[in-house]
Design a protein around this motif. Structure first.
Motif, PDB file in Angstrom:
ATOM      1  N   UNK A  53       0.832  -1.197   0.000  1.00 27.78           N
ATOM      2  CA  UNK A  53       0.000   0.000   0.000  1.00 27.78           C
ATOM      3  C   UNK A  53       0.870   1.251   0.000  1.00 27.78           C
ATOM      4  N   UNK A  54       0.263   2.395  -0.245  1.00 28.11           N
ATOM      5  CA  UNK A  54       0.995   3.655  -0.366  1.00 28.11           C
ATOM      6  C   UNK A  54       1.769   3.950   0.915  1.00 28.11           C
ATOM      7  N   UNK A  55       3.038   4.295   0.749  1.00 32.30           N
ATOM      8  CA  UNK A  55       3.891   4.602   1.898  1.00 32.30           C
ATOM      9  C   UNK A  55       4.826   5.745   1.534  1.00 32.30           C
ATOM     10  N   UNK A  56       5.644   6.144   2.492  1.00 26.76           N
ATOM     11  CA  UNK A  56       6.636   7.192   2.264  1.00 26.76           C
ATOM     12  C   UNK A  56       8.027   6.583   2.206  1.00 26.76           C
ATOM     13  N   UNK A  57       8.131   5.409   1.614  1.00 23.79           N
ATOM     14  CA  UNK A  57       9.407   4.732   1.422  1.00 23.79           C
ATOM     15  C   UNK A  57       9.805   4.788  -0.043  1.00 23.79           C
ATOM     16  N   UNK A  58      11.050   5.170  -0.305  1.00 22.77           N
ATOM     17  CA  UNK A  58      11.605   5.165  -1.661  1.00 22.77           C
ATOM     18  C   UNK A  58      12.645   4.042  -1.709  1.00 22.77           C
ATOM     19  N   UNK A  59      12.327   2.912  -2.351  1.00 21.72           N
ATOM     20  CA  UNK A  59      13.244   1.783  -2.328  1.00 21.72           C
ATOM     21  C   UNK A  59      14.265   1.809  -3.470  1.00 21.72           C
ATOM     22  N   UNK A 225      -2.185  13.116   2.426  1.00 28.04           N
ATOM     23  CA  UNK A 225      -3.093  11.977   2.257  1.00 28.04           C
ATOM     24  C   UNK A 225      -2.428  10.675   2.679  1.00 28.04           C
ATOM     25  N   UNK A 226      -1.185  10.477   2.251  1.00 28.55           N
ATOM     26  CA  UNK A 226      -0.484   9.234   2.584  1.00 28.55           C
ATOM     27  C   UNK A 226      -0.196   9.160   4.076  1.00 28.55           C
ATOM     28  N   UNK A 227       0.160  10.284   4.676  1.00 26.61           N
ATOM     29  CA  UNK A 227       0.416  10.305   6.121  1.00 26.61           C
ATOM     30  C   UNK A 227      -0.860   9.986   6.891  1.00 26.61           C
ATOM     31  N   UNK A 228      -1.986  10.608   6.515  1.00 30.30           N
ATOM     32  CA  UNK A 228      -3.257  10.332   7.202  1.00 30.30           C
ATOM     33  C   UNK A 228      -3.646   8.863   7.072  1.00 30.30           C
ATOM     34  N   UNK A 229      -3.499   8.338   5.866  1.00 30.99           N
ATOM     35  CA  UNK A 229      -3.852   6.937   5.619  1.00 30.99           C
ATOM     36  C   UNK A 229      -3.035   5.997   6.508  1.00 30.99           C
ATOM     37  N   UNK A 249     -10.449  11.055  14.249  1.00 29.73           N
ATOM     38  CA  UNK A 249      -9.120  11.311  14.815  1.00 29.73           C
ATOM     39  C   UNK A 249      -8.123  11.753  13.745  1.00 29.73           C
ATOM     40  N   UNK A 250      -8.266  11.227  12.539  1.00 30.92           N
ATOM     41  CA  UNK A 250      -7.271  11.476  11.491  1.00 30.92           C
ATOM     42  C   UNK A 250      -7.635  12.631  10.563  1.00 30.92           C
ATOM     43  N   UNK A 251      -8.778  13.251  10.790  1.00 28.63           N
ATOM     44  CA  UNK A 251      -9.118  14.436  10.008  1.00 28.63           C
ATOM     45  C   UNK A 251      -9.881  14.165   8.729  1.00 28.63           C
ATOM     46  N   UNK A 252     -10.462  12.970   8.590  1.00 31.28           N
ATOM     47  CA  UNK A 252     -11.312  12.707   7.430  1.00 31.28           C
ATOM     48  C   UNK A 252     -12.674  13.352   7.638  1.00 31.28           C
TER      49      UNK A 252
END
Length: 277
Positions: A53-59, A225-229, A249-252
């Motif tokens: 799933x969507x993440x903040x990792x650059x492999x 969006x990715x951080x909230x998810x 809690x997450x602002x949706x």
């Protein structure tokens, strides 16, 4: 084996184990640049599938054996084979298939760490896989050979860390404004208003978005969006799948908004994803 190296086997085809994964948290100088380095080896033949799933990792994946088949937001096709490559951020699910012959080292960068390491606008890697030689030049070929010839995972990790540290020594410093804005979005759980970020820095929203695309590959709105998810997914493990409460809690806007975001960023429902990971 280094004290910082964790070895475990992953069972994804019961009852037989089909792969080995070894993970190391790099030394302190790479903190904030590389969260971890992994070694992966398949030990049984077969056709294996997984979805990330969507993440903040650059492999950065450096392979010594069989290639992976990778599709962004879809099942991979016949022409979607990648061995050694770098992949930028992608705001959606990634389908990965392997065929029992994979063996590789994967270096996981933070978005800002990747910008420093690759020395490229991260928009050039966004939503795509880029071959090793295009991502880091001819030095990548020598690195692949060294890693492939190393006798064990710890030696491979040492080589990779040394290579990364060497490139970072010549890297340009990041914009302090972008570094601050990125940290602010992360710390807020993706709830900081983009207009407030731009106002605090003294930039227009358009200029902020352009600078973010250079530094991370995506704009601040997509980053949020990715951080909230990911925060919502993390909270689900502690709140017994109380999705209405998690959405608040997450602002949706509401639970339906959360469900739509999960479908777009992970390709499945919140409950389905929470049960799978």
């Amino acid at each position: 084996m280094s004290d910082e190296t964790e070895r475990h086997r992953e069972d994804t085809r019961s009852p037989a184990l089909h792969s080995e994964m070894v993970r190391r948290k790099p030394a302190a100088p790479l903190a904030g640049i590389v969260p971890d380095i992994c070694g992966y080896r398949e030990i049984l033949p077969g056709h294996f599938r997984m979805v990330e799933y969507a993440s903040l990792t650059v492999p950065l994946v450096i392979s010594f054996a069989g290639a992976f088949a990778i599709g962004l937001g879809r099942s991979p096709g016949d022409n979607d084979c990648y061995a050694s490559f770098a992949a930028g951020l992608y705001a959606g699910p990634v389908m990965i298939e392997s065929f029992g012959a994979a063996c590789c080292v994967q270096v996981n960068f933070t978005p800002l760490g990747a910008r420093q390491f690759f020395g490229l606008p991260m928009s050039e890697l966004r939503d795509r896989m880029v071959g090793l030689d295009d991502a880091i030049g001819f030095h990548g070929i020598a690195l692949r050979e060294q890693l492939g010839e190393a006798s064990d995972w710890d030696k491979r990790f040492d080589i990779a860390e040394g290579f990364i540290a060497g490139r970072l020594a010549d890297a340009h410093a990041l914009s302090p404004e972008i570094a601050w804005a990125y940290r602010t979005v992360i710390a807020s759980g993706g709830r900081t208003r983009i207009s407030a970020l731009a106002s605090e820095i003294g930039w227009s929203r358009k200029h902020l978005a352009a600078k973010f695309a250079d530094a991370t590959g995506i704009g601040p709105k997509t980053l949020s969006r990715i951080v909230r998810f990911n925060r919502a997914l993390s909270l689900s493990k502690r709140q017994d799948d109380n999705w209405a409460g998690i959405a608040a809690d997450c602002g949706y806007a509401d639970q339906a908004h959360l469900v739509r975001e999960f479908r777009q960023l992970a390709g499945e429902t919140p409950s389905g994803l929470a049960a799978r990971i």
